[in-house]
Design a protein around this motif. Structure first.
Motif, PDB file in Angstrom:
ATOM      1  N   GLY A 125      67.101  40.772  72.016  1.00  0.00           N
ATOM      2  CA  GLY A 125      68.524  40.653  72.280  1.00  0.00           C
ATOM      3  C   GLY A 125      69.017  39.231  72.062  1.00  0.00           C
ATOM      4  N   ASP A 129      69.010  38.835  68.297  1.00  0.00           N
ATOM      5  CA  ASP A 129      69.686  40.060  67.868  1.00  0.00           C
ATOM      6  C   ASP A 129      70.883  39.727  66.975  1.00  0.00           C
ATOM      7  OD1 ASP A 129      70.637  42.643  67.640  1.00  0.00           O
ATOM      8  OD2 ASP A 129      71.541  42.675  69.627  1.00  0.00           O
ATOM      9  N   ARG A 184      66.468  49.217  72.132  1.00  0.00           N
ATOM     10  CA  ARG A 184      67.243  48.790  73.300  1.00  0.00           C
ATOM     11  C   ARG A 184      67.142  49.797  74.437  1.00  0.00           C
ATOM     12  NH1 ARG A 184      73.006  46.384  71.441  1.00  0.00           N
ATOM     13  NH2 ARG A 184      73.012  45.854  73.659  1.00  0.00           N
TER      14      ARG A 184
END
Length: 304
Positions: A125, A129, A184
């Motif tokens: 993330g 990301d 995720r």
């Protein structure tokens, strides 16, 4: 005796009512898919033809027969000859061989890149990301055909592996987004948390837990990407930006035979038919795998 008999009956009944393992269920669904089985058979036959048959025929793809120029199919040249006396069967087999190699390599590389990038973006993330997805978004809007065409003069006399790398570089972005979204959701699952508490590194978690959990998607993706990569290579080679002479691929053979498609149809028909057949076969296999792996697939349920 009656007790043992009833126990045996219960054991047999338990085996009959036991749930089918996922692997067996997937295999059963796939084997009931006739187009997928047809695709498997066609791919096996085409692989054998591409890599075995060249050693059994009399001519190589570069060899010339000056006494047979533009001759139709005969017992000496099964697919006929072209304008300079090259055997069309040998040329088609060489083109099929090259297209298969490029298609498989591009599909494998792009799927690996998609899996690693998507899993890393979804697991870490944050800025990781955002950076990886920014690269994916940029490559999605870049005209890949134009970029490869511009770069083609630089690898004109070099290995075809450069073409493989360029094709793979523009074939991973959509799949990586799918892998990212699934990662995720997976990173909050209990087995991922347990791996973290046991001290597993992020690389180990991605490689041993996250990516294996999405193996079915990656298998389907690599299968479908073979056909896409072969079409991409054939398109580039048709316009002179892919495989370069003296080597050949199905795209270069189709380009050479297009102008003679009506007067000398064997120069165009066999290589074009091989391209259509192999792309159809890979798509049939990919669709069959998708239906077999996806429990929500209507066609997969019908065959289950």
């Amino acid at each position: 005796m009656s007790v043992s008999t009833s126990e045996a009956d219960l054991a047999i009944a338990g085996e009959l009512t036991a749930p089918i393992s996922r692997r067996r269920l997937v295999l059963r669904r796939f084997l009931r898919n006739r187009p997928a089985l047809f695709g498997i058979v066609v791919l096996v036959l085409m692989f054998l033809a591409a890599f075995v048959l060249p050693h059994l025929i009399s001519y190589t793809y570069e060899e010339l027969d000056p006494y047979n120029l533009n001759t139709p199919p005969t017992t000496l040249h099964w697919f006929g000859t072209n304008q300079i006396g090259q055997d069309v069967l040998a040329q088609t087999l060489r083109g099929l061989q090259k297209s298969l190699i490029i298609g498989i390599l591009v599909a494998a590389i792009s799927t690996v890149v998609a899996g690693v990038v998507g899993a890393a973006a979804g697991y870490f993330g944050g800025w990781t990301d955002r950076a990886l997805m920014w690269v994916a978004d940029v490559l999605l809007v870049v005209p890949s055909f134009l970029i490869i065409a511009i770069c083609s003069p630089f690898f004109k006399d070099k290995s075809f592996l450069i073409l493989v790398v360029l094709l793979a570089a523009f074939a991973w972005m959509i799949t990586s987004r799918i892998i990212r979204a699934m990662t995720r959701s997976l990173r909050e699952r209990e087995f991922i948390r347990a791996a973290k508490y046991m001290g597993a590194t992020p690389q180990s978690i991605i490689g041993k837990h996250i990516l294996p959990s999405m193996a079915s998607i990656l298998i389907v993706d690599v299968t479908l990407n073979v056909g896409i990569a072969i079409i991409g290579e054939a398109s580039l080679s048709y316009f002179g930006f892919g495989v370069q002479r003296p080597d050949v691929s199905l795209g270069t053979l189709i380009a050479d035979g297009t102008s003679s498609a009506l007067t000398y149809p064997w120069l165009f028909a066999f290589c074009c038919g091989a391209l259509v057949l192999i792309v159809l076969a890979t798509n049939f296999v990919g669709d069959g795998l998708r239906d077999a792996f996806d429990p929500n697939s209507t066609r997969g349920q019908a065959r289950g």
